[in-house]
Design an enzyme around this catalytic site. Structure first.
Site, PDB file in Angstrom:
ATOM      1  N   GLU A  30       8.812  -1.225  10.942  1.00  0.00           N
ATOM      2  CA  GLU A  30       7.650  -2.135  10.959  1.00  0.00           C
ATOM      3  C   GLU A  30       8.033  -3.451  10.256  1.00  0.00           C
ATOM      4  O   GLU A  30       8.709  -3.435   9.221  1.00  0.00           O
ATOM      5  CB  GLU A  30       6.427  -1.458  10.342  1.00  0.00           C
ATOM      6  CG  GLU A  30       6.585  -0.981   8.913  1.00  0.00           C
ATOM      7  CD  GLU A  30       6.091  -1.982   7.911  1.00  0.00           C
ATOM      8  OE1 GLU A  30       5.576  -3.003   8.330  1.00  0.00           O
ATOM      9  OE2 GLU A  30       6.277  -1.747   6.701  1.00  0.00           O
ATOM     10  N   GLN A  82       6.111  -5.910   8.881  1.00  0.00           N
ATOM     11  CA  GLN A  82       5.273  -6.524   7.832  1.00  0.00           C
ATOM     12  C   GLN A  82       5.951  -6.475   6.462  1.00  0.00           C
ATOM     13  O   GLN A  82       5.779  -7.366   5.639  1.00  0.00           O
ATOM     14  CB  GLN A  82       3.917  -5.805   7.729  1.00  0.00           C
ATOM     15  CG  GLN A  82       2.954  -6.101   8.856  1.00  0.00           C
ATOM     16  CD  GLN A  82       3.257  -5.281  10.089  1.00  0.00           C
ATOM     17  OE1 GLN A  82       4.104  -4.385  10.052  1.00  0.00           O
ATOM     18  NE2 GLN A  82       2.591  -5.588  11.182  1.00  0.00           N
ATOM     19  N   CYS A 109       0.824  -1.212   0.000  1.00  0.00           N
ATOM     20  CA  CYS A 109       0.000   0.000   0.000  1.00  0.00           C
ATOM     21  C   CYS A 109       0.858   1.262   0.000  1.00  0.00           C
ATOM     22  O   CYS A 109       0.379   2.347  -0.311  1.00  0.00           O
ATOM     23  CB  CYS A 109      -0.968  -0.014   1.173  1.00  0.00           C
ATOM     24  SG  CYS A 109      -0.177  -0.314   2.735  1.00  0.00           S
TER      25      CYS A 109
END
Lengths: 293, 433
Positions: free
Chosen positions: B125, B127, B59
Site C-alpha cells: 500500500e 500511503q 494507525c
C-alpha cells in the site's frame, strides 16, 4: 554520406522493428524500467532508416519516385510505423506495438517479394494514377489500424467478460476508445477504397485502348475488397445502436484486414496486366507513377 | 525481529510496535497525533542531547528511530521504550514485552521495508510512504533529524521508489471499489465526466465506490433508494441528485454505470425488467457493479450483449488475484531492500574512515610540500611552468599511493566498520586519534 545512404537495406529497419516488437512481447514476461526507452529507440531508429531508404529511392529513381509495388508496400509500412511510434510515445503503457508491428513487418516482407519495376504510365494518366495509388494507400492503412483496434477490442472485451484484472504491463485502451477508432477506420477505409476504385476506372479509361481488362485478377480482387469494405461499414453503421454493434464492428475490422491481406497475397503471385504500360503511351514517353500493387 | 541485548552500544536503534506485535487496544493508547508527535520529539531533544530521532506513528505502527554519530552516545533501546511509555503515560513494562527492538543494519532494513509498503497490513500500500515522509519532515522541523537519520530516510524514499517502479507490488489494486472502477469500469469507458452514474441503494460500499468514480471524473450522479428521505440525505452528502425508486426503469435507461447496494432479499432488477428497457438504451454499454448481497441484478443480465455485470464475488476474486500478484513480487522487492541496505550501510561505515583519510592526506601533503621546497631551492633556475609540472607529478604520485588503501577501506566497509584497517593505518603512519 552517399555510401551510407545507399547501404541502407530493408533488413536494417525490419530488424529494428523486430527488436521493438520483441520488447513489446517481453511485457508479458518481465518488468523493466528501461524497456520503454529501448523499444521506442529501436522503433525510432527503424523509422529513421526507413525514411532515409525511401528518400534515397525517391531521389535516385530515374522515373517517377516511389511508383513500384515495392515502394507502395514500404510506404504503407512507413505510415503504420510512424503511427506506432506516435502511439507508443503517447501511451507508453499500452502494448499497441504487439498488434501494429506485425502488420508493419508483414508489409516490409511483402515489399521484399514485390516487384521493384515502376508502374509505367503515359504523362496523360500520371495524375489519375497518383490519385488511385494514394487512395489505395490510405484505405490499406485504415484497414490495418481498424483491424488492430478491433483485435484489441476483442481481447479487452474477453478480459472484461472473464472478469479478470488486467495483466501488469498489458493494459489495453478502453472499449469506448477502441470502438471509436474501429468505426472511424472502417468508414475511412470504405470511402477511400471506393475512391481508389473509381479513380482506377478513370485511369483505365485514360489509358484506352490498351487498358486493364475488367476480368483482370487485380480488378476482380480489388472490386471484391471494395464491396466487402462498403458492406462492412454499412453493417457497422446499421448495428451502431444495437447492443452487439461494437463487437460486430470489431470482428468486421479484423476480417477486413484478412480480406485485404488475402487479396494482396494473391497479387504477389498471380499474373496481371495491372500497372503494365499501355503500348502507345509507353512507346512515346514512359513514366512511372505511384499506384497500388 | 532482533532484540538488542542490554548494554550493547550501537549507532542506530529502533523500537517499534506494529499491527503484528501490539494489540489494537494498546496500539490506540500508544498512537501519537501530529501535535503529540511534535511535543514528544521536543522532549526527545531535551532528554537525549546529541541523538537524532524520528517518530513514525500511523494507525498500524508506532516507531521511534534513534541514531548517534558517535558510538559513545549510542541510543539504548530500553531507554527509548521508557521514553515512549512516558510520552503516552503508559507503564514501560506494558510496552517492553511487545515493542520490537532493533539495532544497526536491522533498523535500516526495517525502515526500507516499511517505506516500500512491505511491512504494511495491505502489502504494497502506498500511503505509508507519505507517512514516512511526514515523520521525517517533522523530525527536521523540530530539529531531531540530522545527517544520519536524514541519509537513512532519504535512502528509504529511494528504496520505496525503486520498489514501486521496478516491481508491480504497488500497482495491483486490492480493495473492491478500486478494482471495480480502475480495472473494470475504466476498461469499458474512456472517461466518466460524460457518463451518467446511478447509485441504487445507500450501502456503505456505494459511497466508497463513488469516491473512486469522482476521482476518475464522474459528475452526473443520481441516487435512488426505497426510502426517499435517505436518498435525499445521501445525495446532499455526496453531491448527487436524488431520484425516485419508482422511476428505476427510466433511470436504468439513462444510466451508463450502476452501483447497486440495496439490502433487498430479491433481485431489484430482474431479467424481465432489463429486457423491457434494453432496446431503449440504443446499444449503449452498461456497466453494473452489483455490490449487494444477495445480488440486486439477476446474473442472467450479465450475459446480455453490451452489459458488463460484476458482483461482489467477481470483484473479490479479482482482488485476490491482485493480492497474489503482489505476493509474487515480494522476493524482487526484498532483493531491492537488501541491495539498498547494503549500499547505505557501506556508506555509513565508510563515513567513519573520513577523519583518518584526511589525516593521512594532510600528512603526505605536508611532507610533499617540504620536499618540493627543498628541491626548488636546489634548482633555482627552474621555470614557473617546470615547477608546476613537478608539483603536479608529486600530487599524482601521492594520489596513486593513496588509492589502494582507500579501495580496501571501501571494500572492508561492506561488512562493517573497518576498525582493523583503520587501526593498522594509524599505527603504520603514526596518525593521532
Amino acid at each position: 554520406m552517399t555510401e551510407f545512404l545507399s547501404g541502407i537495406s530493408i533488413v536494417c529497419f525490419a530488424a529494428s522493428y523486430a527488436v521493438a516488437l520483441g520488447c513489446e512481447a517481453s511485457r508479458l514476461v518481465f518488468r523493466s524500467g528501461v524497456r520503454g526507452i529501448v523499444m521506442v529507440g529501436f522503433a525510432a531508429a527503424g523509422l529513421f532508416a526507413h525514411t532515409l531508404f525511401l528518400g534515397w529511392r525517391a531521389v535516385n529513381d530515374s522515373t517517377v519516385p516511389l511508383s513500384s509495388p515495392f515502394d507502395w508496400y514500404l510506404l504503407a509500412a512507413w505510415l503504420l510505423a510512424a503511427g506506432y511510434l506516435w502511439l507508443a510515445l503517447a501511451n507508453p503503457r499500452t502494448p499497441v506495438g504487439l498488434f501494429l508491428l506485425p502488420v508493419v513487418l508483414a508489409l516490409v516482407g511483402a515489399a521484399a517479394l514485390a516487384s521493384r519495376q515502376p508502374f509505367l504510365q503515359s504523362p496523360a494518366s500520371q495524375a489519375w494514377a497518383r490519385i488511385h495509388g494514394s487512395f489505395n494507400l490510405v484505405f490499406s492503412v485504415s484497414v490495418s489500424l481498424g483491424a488492430v483496434a478491433g483485435a484489441m477490442w476483442l481481447i479487452q472485451a474477453g478480459r472484461l467478460a472473464r472478469k479478470q484484472p488486467p495483466l501488469v504491463g498489458f493494459r489495453m485502451p478502453s472499449l469506448e476508445r477502441l470502438t471509436a477508432v474501429t468505426h472511424r477506420a472502417l468508414g475511412i477505409a470504405a470511402w477511400t477504397a471506393v475512391a481508389g476504385f473509381v479513380s482506377g476506372i478513370v485511369l483505365n479509361a485514360v489509358k484506352l485502348p490498351e487498358s486493364v481488362p475488367w476480368s483482370d485478377p487485380v480488378v476482380l480482387r480489388m472490386g471484391l475488397v471494395v464491396a466487402w469494405l462498403v458492406m462492412a461499414d454499412g453493417v457497422a453503421i446499421a448495428m451502431r445502436r444495437r447492443p452487439a454493434g461494437d463487437r460486430v464492428a470489431a470482428w468486421l475490422s479484423v476480417v477486413s484486414l484478412a480480406v485485404l491481406a488475402g487479396s494482396l497475397a494473391l497479387g504477389l503471385f498471380a499474373p496481371s496486366r495491372h500497372g503494365m504500360p499501355s503500348a502507345p503511351a509507353a512507346r512515346e514517353e514512359p513514366h512511372a507513377v505511384e499506384a497500388s500493387p | 525481529m532482533t532484540s538488542a541485548a542490554a548494554g550493547i552500544r550501537t549507532s542506530l536503534a529502533l523500537v517499534s510496535g506494529t499491527h503484528r506485535t501490539v494489540p489494537l487496544e494498546l496500539r490506540e493508547r500508544l498512537a501519537f497525533s501530529a501535535e503529540q508527535a511534535a511535543t514528544a520529539l521536543a522532549a526527545f531533544r531535551e532528554r537525549f542531547p546529541g541523538l537524532e530521532g524520528v517518530l513514525l506513528s500511523t494507525c498500524n505502527r508506532v516507531e521511534l528511530y534513534a541514531a548517534a554519530e558517535n558510538e559513545a552516545l549510542a541510543p539504548q533501546p530500553d531507554e527509548l521504550v521508557a521514553f515512549l511509555a512516558e510520552c503516552r503515560g503508559l507503564d514501560a513494562s506494558l510496552l517492553s514485552g511487545v515493542l520490537a527492538q532493533q539495532a544497526d543494519e536491522a533498523v535500516v532494513r526495517h525502515l526500507f521495508s516499511v517505506a516500500a509498503g512491505l511491512d504494511s497490513m495491505v502489502l504494497g500500500e502506498p500511503q505509508i510512504l507519505g507517512q514516512v515522509k511526514t515523520a521525517w519532515s517533522l523530525g527536521r522541523a523540530i530539529g531531531t533529524s540530522g545527517p544520519l537519520t536524514g541519509g537513512m530516510f532519504q535512502a528509504a524514499l529511494r528504496t520505496a521508489k525503486r520498489v514501486a517502479t521496478e516491481t508491480s507490488i504497488a500497482r495491483e489494486r486490492t480493495s473492491i471499489p478500486s478494482v471495480a472502477v480502475a480495472d473494470f469500469a475504466a476498461g469499458v469507458f474512456e472517461r466518466f465526466d460524460d457518463k451518467r452514474i446511478l447509485l441504487v441503494g445507500a450501502g456503505k460500499m456505494a459511497a466508497e465506490t463513488l469516491r473512486y468514480l469522482r476521482a476518475a471524473g464522474a459528475r452526473d450522479v443520481t441516487i435512488v433508494n426505497r426510502t426517499v428521505s435517505r436518498a435525499v440525505e445521501l445525495a446532499a452528502r455526496l453531491g448527487a441528485r436524488p431520484g425516485s425508486f419508482a422511476e428505476l426503469a427510466a433511470e436504468l435507461v439513462a444510466a451508463d454505470l450502476v452501483v447497486s447496494t440495496t439490502g433487498a432479499t430479491e433481485p431489484v432488477v430482474p431479467l424481465s425488467l432489463y429486457e423491457r428497457i434494453e432496446r431503449q438504451r440504443e446499444g449503449r454499454p452498461l456497466v453494473v457493479l452489483d455490490l449487494a448481497v444477495p445480488r440486486d441484478f439477476d446474473p442472467a443480465i450479465g450475459a446480455r450483449p453490451g452489459v458488463w455485470l460484476y458482483s461482489v464475488d467477481d470483484l473479490a476474486a479479482a482482488c485476490d488475484t491482485n493480492r497474489q500478484s503482489r505476493t509474487r513480487e515480494m522476493p524482487a522487492a526484498l532483493a531491492i531492500v537488501e541491495e539498498e541496505t547494503l549500499r547505505f550501510m557501506t556508506d555509513m561505515h565508510h563515513r567513519t574512515t573520513a577523519p583518518i583519510i584526511e589525516q593521512l592526506k594532510a600528512g603526505w601533503s605536508e611532507t610533499g610540500e617540504a620536499e618540493l621546497e627543498r628541491l626548488f631551492r636546489r634548482l633555482p633556475d627552474l621555470a614557473v611552468s617546470e615547477r608546476a609540472e613537478i608539483r603536479q607529478a608529486f600530487e599524482r604520485y601521492a594520489a596513486k599511493l593513496l588509492h589502494p588503501p582507500l579501495v580496501s577501506l571501501r571494500s572492508e566497509s561492506q561488512s562493517g566498520p573497518p576498525h582493523g584497517l583503520l587501526d593498522a593505518l594509524k599505527r603504520l603512519f603514526q596518525l593521532g586519534e
